[in-house]
Design an enzyme around this catalytic site. Structure first.
Site, PDB file in Angstrom:
ATOM      1  CE  LYS A  83      45.311  50.519  28.964  1.00 46.88           C
ATOM      2  NZ  LYS A  83      45.748  50.746  30.344  1.00 46.88           N
ATOM      3  CB  SER A 130      46.343  43.944  25.304  1.00 45.51           C
ATOM      4  OG  SER A 130      47.607  44.413  24.858  1.00 45.51           O
TER       5      SER A 130
END
Length: 430
Positions: free
Chosen positions: A68, A323
């Protein structure tokens, strides 16, 4: 399985000038020296599972333990002057918040980040540690969408720079730099890239870049079954809110897919599939026990689909984006429980015991098998009743032991009812 490229509908495309491979390449240049070039590691375990070559793109080893940071920094650095005047505002389930906090601290900007109450404590503490005194964390509501509404209101009234977690072309372009790295590290384009999907920023960025630079590479997005908002959008032809949302995979629990990300996913992602939350838990445990990797639920989402919803062609090369690794250790008890239920090893029953001596002994001797283990037994004796209910949890050695257990229960004089996972009572035990 919802086909995205095949299901493209006219009239809803994002302007290619806003999000294209060139924008992703420009983002990669901005992020050089700011984000870590995370490892691309072969996974023998997953390779054996699918009969091919599998590599993990370890975004859990990013500076904020998730990808992110890429999208957040790429947006904020382009709006630095505006942000310096009114500050930065964002909404996040945790990982985007850390990316925004990192950007604020690196660029000397003040920020306010709204997170839902379901955000694990570990992530909240990490936001504070990453952002330092420049960043304020505000807890509001129980879902990402509630936090998003509050952040949008804040931005509208204060004039602060709103940094979307996924629904902005600059965020999408930043997330897409994962693809630039993995192709360079592999030395060639893989046959398949598997990515987790929440709002769709990572899938949109990765697939958009690959579609232009390496169009032969397939991209598959993976959503949690309880929060499949992108699949709902593909089915409806536009983003639509989910009627119900399971927030367990907190990093991907988004009620409505993005209006920017949806058409990019539709046009460039080959398929969007879903994975049961219990299977995600099982994969989290395998990553930890077999590979020494601490993954959060959303981080394990793409890997959990391999061999099930995603079956690569034998002998091909697959890259799985791991992720994020911001998992709260206090959640592991629930993770183990969900995994056992998913694997068919943990079951719950309501058993009516006669209030007489020896009833429990008969249950142990006549109903339980030699390898069955009672893990929960809650019973309150009531002197004015002939029977009393007990909540009994049983862990089996193998899933195949369930049918013999059910047959023994059926032959027993005791009345027993199995509590299925979709039974409202089940939420009291999980």
């Amino acid at each position: 399985m919802a086909g995205a490229r095949a299901g493209a509908r006219a009239g809803q495309r994002v302007d290619a000038r806003a999000v294209d491979a060139g924008a992703v390449d420009e983002a990669a240049a901005r992020l050089a020296g700011v984000v870590r070039r995370t490892p691309l590691e072969p996974s023998e375990r997953l390779g054996d599972l699918v009969g091919g070559e599998v590599h993990l793109k370890r975004e859990d080893l990013q500076a904020v333990r998730s990808y992110k940071l890429r999208g957040a920094y790429n947006l904020v650095v382009q709006e630095r002057s505006r942000a310096a005047q009114a500050g930065v505002v964002a909404a996040s389930a945790g990982n985007h918040a850390q990316g925004v906090a990192f950007a604020c601290r690196a660029l000397g900007l003040r920020g306010r980040i709204y997170v839902p109450g379901t955000t694990p404590r570990q992530k909240r503490e990490r936001i504070a540690a990453v952002g330092g005194p420049l960043v304020e964390t505000v807890v509001v509501g129980e879902t990402y969408d509630e936090a998003q509404e509050r952040a949008l209101l804040d931005a509208a009234t204060s004039g602060a720079l709103m940094v979307p977690a996924f629904d902005d072309p600059r965020t999408v372009a930043g997330q897409g730099t994962v693809a630039v790295e993995l192709v360079d590290q592999l030395g060639r384009a893989p046959d398949l890239v598997v990515v987790p999907v929440g709002g769709g920023g990572l899938a949109a960025g990765v697939a958009t870049w690959l579609a232009e630079r390496h169009p032969s590479t397939r991209v598959v997005g993976v959503e949690p079954a309880g929060a499949a908002s992108m699949a709902a959008a593909l089915e409806a032809g536009a983003p639509v809110p989910l009627a119900a949302l399971d927030g367990f995979v907190d990093g991907a629990a988004v009620r409505t897919a993005g209006s920017v990300t949806y058409p990019l996913v539709r046009d460039h992602v080959d398929a969007v599939v879903s994975v049961d939350e219990g299977r995600v838990c099982s994969e989290m445990l395998r990553l930890y026990q077999s590979d020494g990797i601490i993954a959060e639920p959303a981080g394990a989402l793409a890997a959990a689909a391999l061999g099930d919803a995603v079956r690569p062609e034998p002998g091909t090369t697959t890259v799985v984006v791991l992720s994020g690794g911001n998992n709260d250790v206090s959640r592991y008890a629930e993770i183990v429980e969900r995994s056992l239920v998913h694997e068919g090893l943990k079951h719950y029953f309501l058993v009516e015991f006669p209030q007489e001596p020896g009833a429990l002994r008969r249950f142990l001797d006549e109903v339980l098998g030699p390898d069955d283990d009672i893990t929960l037994f809650e019973y309150t004796k009531r002197n004015n009743r002939e029977f009393g209910p007990a909540l009994v949890g049983v862990e089996l050695a193998t899933a195949a032991d369930l049918d013999p257990l059910l047959r023994r229960m059926g032959s027993s004089p005791l009345t027993a009812r199995r509590i299925e996972p979709d039974d409202p009572l089940f939420r009291f035990v999980l």
